[in-house]
Design a protein around this motif. Structure first.
Motif, PDB file in Angstrom:
ATOM      1  N   ARG A  78      10.274  18.955 -10.143  1.00 44.57           N
ATOM      2  CA  ARG A  78      10.777  17.808  -9.398  1.00 44.57           C
ATOM      3  C   ARG A  78      11.069  16.664 -10.349  1.00 44.57           C
ATOM      4  NH1 ARG A  78       6.023  17.721  -4.785  1.00 44.57           N
ATOM      5  NH2 ARG A  78       6.690  19.559  -3.587  1.00 44.57           N
ATOM      6  N   ASN A  79      11.941  15.790  -9.900  1.00 46.11           N
ATOM      7  CA  ASN A  79      12.269  14.576 -10.650  1.00 46.11           C
ATOM      8  C   ASN A  79      12.099  13.393  -9.713  1.00 46.11           C
ATOM      9  OD1 ASN A  79      13.161  12.903 -12.709  1.00 46.11           O
ATOM     10  ND2 ASN A  79      15.310  13.136 -12.157  1.00 46.11           N
ATOM     11  N   ARG A  80      11.133  12.519 -10.019  1.00 42.11           N
ATOM     12  CA  ARG A  80      10.812  11.395  -9.150  1.00 42.11           C
ATOM     13  C   ARG A  80      10.725  10.108  -9.963  1.00 42.11           C
ATOM     14  NH1 ARG A  80      11.957  14.899  -6.267  1.00 42.11           N
ATOM     15  NH2 ARG A  80      10.839  15.760  -4.463  1.00 42.11           N
ATOM     16  N   GLU A  81      11.075   9.010  -9.319  1.00 41.41           N
ATOM     17  CA  GLU A  81      10.967   7.701  -9.952  1.00 41.41           C
ATOM     18  C   GLU A  81       9.688   7.017  -9.475  1.00 41.41           C
ATOM     19  OE1 GLU A  81      13.492   3.570 -10.692  1.00 41.41           O
ATOM     20  OE2 GLU A  81      14.308   5.165  -9.434  1.00 41.41           O
ATOM     21  N   TYR A  82       8.894   6.534 -10.431  1.00 42.97           N
ATOM     22  CA  TYR A  82       7.643   5.857 -10.129  1.00 42.97           C
ATOM     23  C   TYR A  82       7.793   4.374 -10.455  1.00 42.97           C
ATOM     24  CZ  TYR A  82       5.660  10.514  -9.684  1.00 42.97           C
ATOM     25  OH  TYR A  82       5.409  11.804  -9.285  1.00 42.97           O
TER      26      TYR A  82
ATOM     27  N   GLN B 140      10.156   4.117 -14.542  1.00 45.94           N
ATOM     28  CA  GLN B 140      11.050   5.158 -15.028  1.00 45.94           C
ATOM     29  C   GLN B 140      10.807   6.447 -14.253  1.00 45.94           C
ATOM     30  OE1 GLN B 140      10.216   6.190 -19.116  1.00 45.94           O
ATOM     31  NE2 GLN B 140       8.024   5.978 -18.836  1.00 45.94           N
ATOM     32  N   LYS B 141      11.717   7.401 -14.420  1.00 45.88           N
ATOM     33  CA  LYS B 141      11.597   8.685 -13.744  1.00 45.88           C
ATOM     34  C   LYS B 141      10.738   9.645 -14.557  1.00 45.88           C
ATOM     35  CE  LYS B 141      15.846   8.651 -11.007  1.00 45.88           C
ATOM     36  NZ  LYS B 141      17.078   9.393 -10.664  1.00 45.88           N
ATOM     37  N   TRP B 142       9.986  10.476 -13.823  1.00 47.83           N
ATOM     38  CA  TRP B 142       9.150  11.508 -14.422  1.00 47.83           C
ATOM     39  C   TRP B 142       9.533  12.848 -13.817  1.00 47.83           C
ATOM     40  CZ3 TRP B 142       4.122  10.841 -17.131  1.00 47.83           C
ATOM     41  CH2 TRP B 142       3.948   9.534 -17.599  1.00 47.83           C
ATOM     42  N   PHE B 143       9.519  13.899 -14.651  1.00 47.07           N
ATOM     43  CA  PHE B 143       9.677  15.243 -14.106  1.00 47.07           C
ATOM     44  C   PHE B 143       8.313  15.925 -14.121  1.00 47.07           C
ATOM     45  CE2 PHE B 143      10.004  16.277 -18.618  1.00 47.07           C
ATOM     46  CZ  PHE B 143       9.351  17.504 -18.712  1.00 47.07           C
ATOM     47  N   SER B 144       8.104  16.811 -13.178  1.00 48.14           N
ATOM     48  CA  SER B 144       6.821  17.503 -13.077  1.00 48.14           C
ATOM     49  C   SER B 144       7.050  18.948 -12.668  1.00 48.14           C
ATOM     50  CB  SER B 144       5.904  16.809 -12.059  1.00 48.14           C
ATOM     51  OG  SER B 144       6.492  16.818 -10.772  1.00 48.14           O
TER      52      SER B 144
ATOM     53  N   SER C  62       3.452  16.988 -16.415  1.00 46.02           N
ATOM     54  CA  SER C  62       4.521  16.036 -16.126  1.00 46.02           C
ATOM     55  C   SER C  62       4.769  15.187 -17.359  1.00 46.02           C
ATOM     56  CB  SER C  62       4.152  15.139 -14.937  1.00 46.02           C
ATOM     57  OG  SER C  62       2.979  14.392 -15.219  1.00 46.02           O
ATOM     58  N   ALA C  63       5.950  14.588 -17.407  1.00 48.77           N
ATOM     59  CA  ALA C  63       6.333  13.739 -18.536  1.00 48.77           C
ATOM     60  C   ALA C  63       7.528  12.895 -18.109  1.00 48.77           C
ATOM     61  CB  ALA C  63       6.684  14.577 -19.762  1.00 48.77           C
ATOM     62  N   PRO C  64       7.738  11.747 -18.753  1.00 43.88           N
ATOM     63  CA  PRO C  64       8.962  10.986 -18.488  1.00 43.88           C
ATOM     64  C   PRO C  64      10.188  11.829 -18.791  1.00 43.88           C
ATOM     65  CG  PRO C  64       7.377   9.668 -19.734  1.00 43.88           C
ATOM     66  CD  PRO C  64       6.833  11.056 -19.698  1.00 43.88           C
ATOM     67  N   THR C  65      11.255  11.608 -18.038  1.00 44.69           N
ATOM     68  CA  THR C  65      12.443  12.438 -18.204  1.00 44.69           C
ATOM     69  C   THR C  65      13.098  12.263 -19.570  1.00 44.69           C
ATOM     70  OG1 THR C  65      13.719  10.691 -17.109  1.00 44.69           O
ATOM     71  CG2 THR C  65      12.973  12.529 -15.755  1.00 44.69           C
ATOM     72  N   ILE C  66      12.770  11.181 -20.267  1.00 47.97           N
ATOM     73  CA  ILE C  66      13.332  11.004 -21.609  1.00 47.97           C
ATOM     74  C   ILE C  66      12.542  11.794 -22.645  1.00 47.97           C
ATOM     75  CG2 ILE C  66      14.299   8.743 -21.120  1.00 47.97           C
ATOM     76  CD1 ILE C  66      11.881   7.489 -22.489  1.00 47.97           C
ATOM     77  N   TYR C  67      11.414  12.402 -22.250  1.00 47.16           N
ATOM     78  CA  TYR C  67      10.586  13.202 -23.140  1.00 47.16           C
ATOM     79  C   TYR C  67      10.614  14.658 -22.696  1.00 47.16           C
ATOM     80  CZ  TYR C  67       8.511   8.752 -24.713  1.00 47.16           C
ATOM     81  OH  TYR C  67       8.320   7.501 -25.216  1.00 47.16           O
ATOM     82  N   SER C  68      10.015  15.513 -23.499  1.00 49.39           N
ATOM     83  CA  SER C  68       9.692  16.869 -23.090  1.00 49.39           C
ATOM     84  C   SER C  68       8.174  16.964 -22.917  1.00 49.39           C
ATOM     85  CB  SER C  68      10.171  17.878 -24.148  1.00 49.39           C
ATOM     86  OG  SER C  68       9.501  17.664 -25.383  1.00 49.39           O
TER      87      SER C  68
END
Length: 448
Positions: free
Chosen positions: A304-308, A313-317, A338-344
Motif C-alpha cells: 500500500r501507499n499512504r500519506e501520513y 510524506q507518503k510511506w509504502f508498506s 514500511s519506508a518512505p516512498t523516496i527510500y527502499s
C-alpha cells in the motif's frame, strides 16, 4: 570473427576494470539495413545504461522489422568471445561460426560490450510493451512448426545454457552447441523470408571479477563461500517501473522439505504472473513457480501507499504475503515493513519462522501449519522506482543493536575504571616528616 574479436578485445580492455561484475555484453543485428546509422555508438570504456540501451532499441523497433529474436544465454561475458572464439581466422578453434557469419553478413549490426545488467533485466517486459506481443519461448524444432506472419509483431525467446550446467560437456562444446541453435533459428527465418531483429545477451556475467582493493580482506571468506548475485526483479506498470524486489535467498518450507526459489525468481524467465498490477495506491506482485517440492507454488506480495500527516510524506508498506498451492492458501500478516516512498526497505531476514525474527504472522490451519517462508537480505522499493537501482535503504535493524549496546557498556566500564584510578592517584599525599620515631634520636655534639 576477426573484426568482432578485435572489437571485443579493444573495448573489453578498457571496460573490464570498472566494476565489470555488473556488466554484460549485448549484440544486435538485423537483416534490414540502416537501423543504427543515425545513432552514435558508445565510445570505448563506456557502460551502456538503461536509457541509452532503450535509445538503440527504440530506433530499431521504429525503423526496422517487428519480428524480434531474443537469444538469452544463462551466463555470458566478454571474455567468452575471446576465450572460445577463433583468433585471426582459425575456424577449427571457433565456437561462434554462425554468430560470426550473422554479424559479418547482416547490413545492420551493433556490438555493446558493456551493458548494465539492470537494463537487461527488464528487457522481456520492455519488448512486450513495445511490440504488443507476449514472449514466446521456442527452440529450433518448434520454430519450424510455427507459421509467422510478417505483418504481425512477434517476440521469440530462445534460452541458451552455459557450460556450468553441463557435466559431460565442456564450456566450449556447450558454446558451440548454442551457436548451432542460433544458426538453425536464423536459417529458419531466412527460409521463411521473414525480416527480423536479433539480440544476444544475458542477465548475469559468466565471470565475476573481484575488486583488487578488497581482495586481500575477502580472500578467506571467498574460500569458504561463493555467492551468486542476481539483478533485481522489476515489474513495469502502465507508467513505468513501479516495484523492484531483491533477495539473496528465497526459500519456502513446503511438502516437508525446504525448496530454494532464488534462481527461478531472478532468472531470465520471470515468474511474474499476469495477475500482477500496480496503481498509485496499491500493488499486487504475483510470482508463479512451476514445481516446488512436486507442486506449483505461488507467492503474492500486497503493498500500500499512504500519506501520513504527522510525517508530511507518503510511506509504502508491505501489509500481506500469501503462499499458496493448488489446494491451500496461507496468508501472512506483516509487521513493521514500511519506508518512505523516496527510500527502499531493507532487512537481513524477513521470515515466518521465529528463528529469523518472525515478521510474517500467519493464520495457520492443519494443512499449512508447517509452511514457512524465508527471505534473506530482502530489499524492496515501490511506487517511486525512478531507475534500475534501489534508493537509499531504510533498514529494519534498530540503531541500538546488541553489538552497539555491548560497545557502550564496555566503554562505560573502562571510563569508570580510568576515572576511579585518576581520582586515587590525585588523592595521594606525601609525608611531611622522614624521621623514624622508633630509632635513636640524632644527637649533634656542640663544640666551643
Amino acid at each position: 570473427m576477426e573484426w568482432l574479436y578485435l572489437t571485443v578485445v579493444l573495448l573489453a580492455g578498457n571496460t573490464w576494470p570498472a566494476s565489470c561484475s555488473q556488466h554484460v555484453p549485448f549484440l544486435l543485428w538485423s537483416n534490414e539495413g540502416s537501423l543504427w546509422n543515425s545513432v552514435s555508438e558508445p565510445h570505448e570504456g563506456h557502460v551502456t545504461t538503461d536509457s541509452l540501451l532503450r535509445v538503440f532499441l527504440d530506433t530499431a523497433l521504429k525503423n526496422g522489422p517487428r519480428n524480434v529474436l531474443l537469444f538469452l544465454q544463462e551466463k555470458l561475458s566478454i571474455e567468452d568471445f575471446t576465450a572460445y572464439g577463433g583468433v585471426y581466422g582459425n575456424k577449427q578453434d571457433n565456437a561462434f561460426p554462425n554468430l560470426e557469419n550473422a554479424l559479418e553478413t547482416s547490413p545492420s549490426t551493433l556490438v555493446l560490450p558493456s551493458v548494465d545488467w539492470y537494463a537487461v533485466s527488464t528487457l522481456p517486459t520492455y519488448l512486450k510493451e513495445k511490440l504488443g506481443a507476449s514472449p514466446l519461448h521456442v527452440d529450433p524444432s518448434t520454430l519450424q512448426e510455427l507459421k509467422l506472419n510478417k505483418s504481425i509483431p512477434s517476440l521469440l525467446v530462445v534460452n541458451l545454457p552455459y557450460g556450468a550446467s553441463s557435466v559431460l560437456m565442456t564450456t566450449k562444446e556447450v558454446m558451440r552447441g548454442n551457436d548451432e541453435v542460433l544458426g538453425q533459428v536464423l536459417n529458419t527465418m531466412k527460409s521463411e523470408d521473414i525480416s527480423y531483429i536479433a539480440l544476444l545477451t544475458t542477465m548475469r556475467p559468466s565471470r565475476v571479477a573481484r575488486d583488487v582493493s578488497f581482495e586481500v580482506d575477502r580472500v578467506g571468506r571467498q574460500l569458504l563461500h561463493t555467492s551468486v548475485t542476481y539483478a533485481p526483479l522489476v515489474f513495469n506498470g502502465s507508467a513505468g517501473p513501479c516495484i523492484m524486489l531483491w533477495a539473496k535467498n528465497i526459500s519456502v518450507y513446503f511438502g516437508d522439505k525446504w525448496q530454494e526459489l532464488t534462481n527461478e525468481t531472478f532468472s531470465s524467465s520471470s515468474p511474474i504472473g499476469k495477475e500482477t498490477f500496480c496503481d498509485s495506491e496499491n500493488i499486487s506482485l504475483v510470482l508463479h513457480y512451476g514445481n516446488a517440492s512436486g507442486s506449483p507454488v505461488t507467492l503474492k506480495f500486497f503493498l500500500r501507499n499512504r500519506e501520513y500527516v504527522a510525517s508530511g510524506q507518503k510511506w509504502f508498506s508491505l501489509h500481506e504475503v500469501q503462499m499458496m498451492n493448488s489446494t491451500d492458501t496461507l496468508s501472512f500478516n506483516v509487521s513493521h515493513i514500511s519506508a518512505p516512498t523516496i527510500y527502499s526497505y531493507h532487512c537481513g531476514f524477513v521470515s515466518s519462522s521465529p528463528h529469523f525474527g518472525g515478521q510474517l504472522l500467519g493464520n495457520r490451519n492443519k494443512s499449512t501449519e508447517k509452511w514457512e517462508i524465508v527471505l534473506e537480505d530482502f530489499q524492496i522499493q515501490a511506487f517511486n522506482v525512478t531507475g534500475m537501482s534501489f534508493n537509499y535503504a531504510s533498514d529494519c535493524a534498530a540503531f541500538f543493536s546488541p553489538a552497539i549496546w555491548m560497545g557502550l557498556v564496555t566503554t562505560f566500564l573502562l571510563v569508570f575504571i580510568l576515572t576511579y584510578g585518576m581520582h586515587m592517584v590525585m588523592s595521594l599525599k606525601t609525608m611531611d616528616r622522614f624521621d623514624d620515631p622508633k630509632g635513636p634520636s640524632i644527637s649533634v655534639p656542640l663544640t666551643e
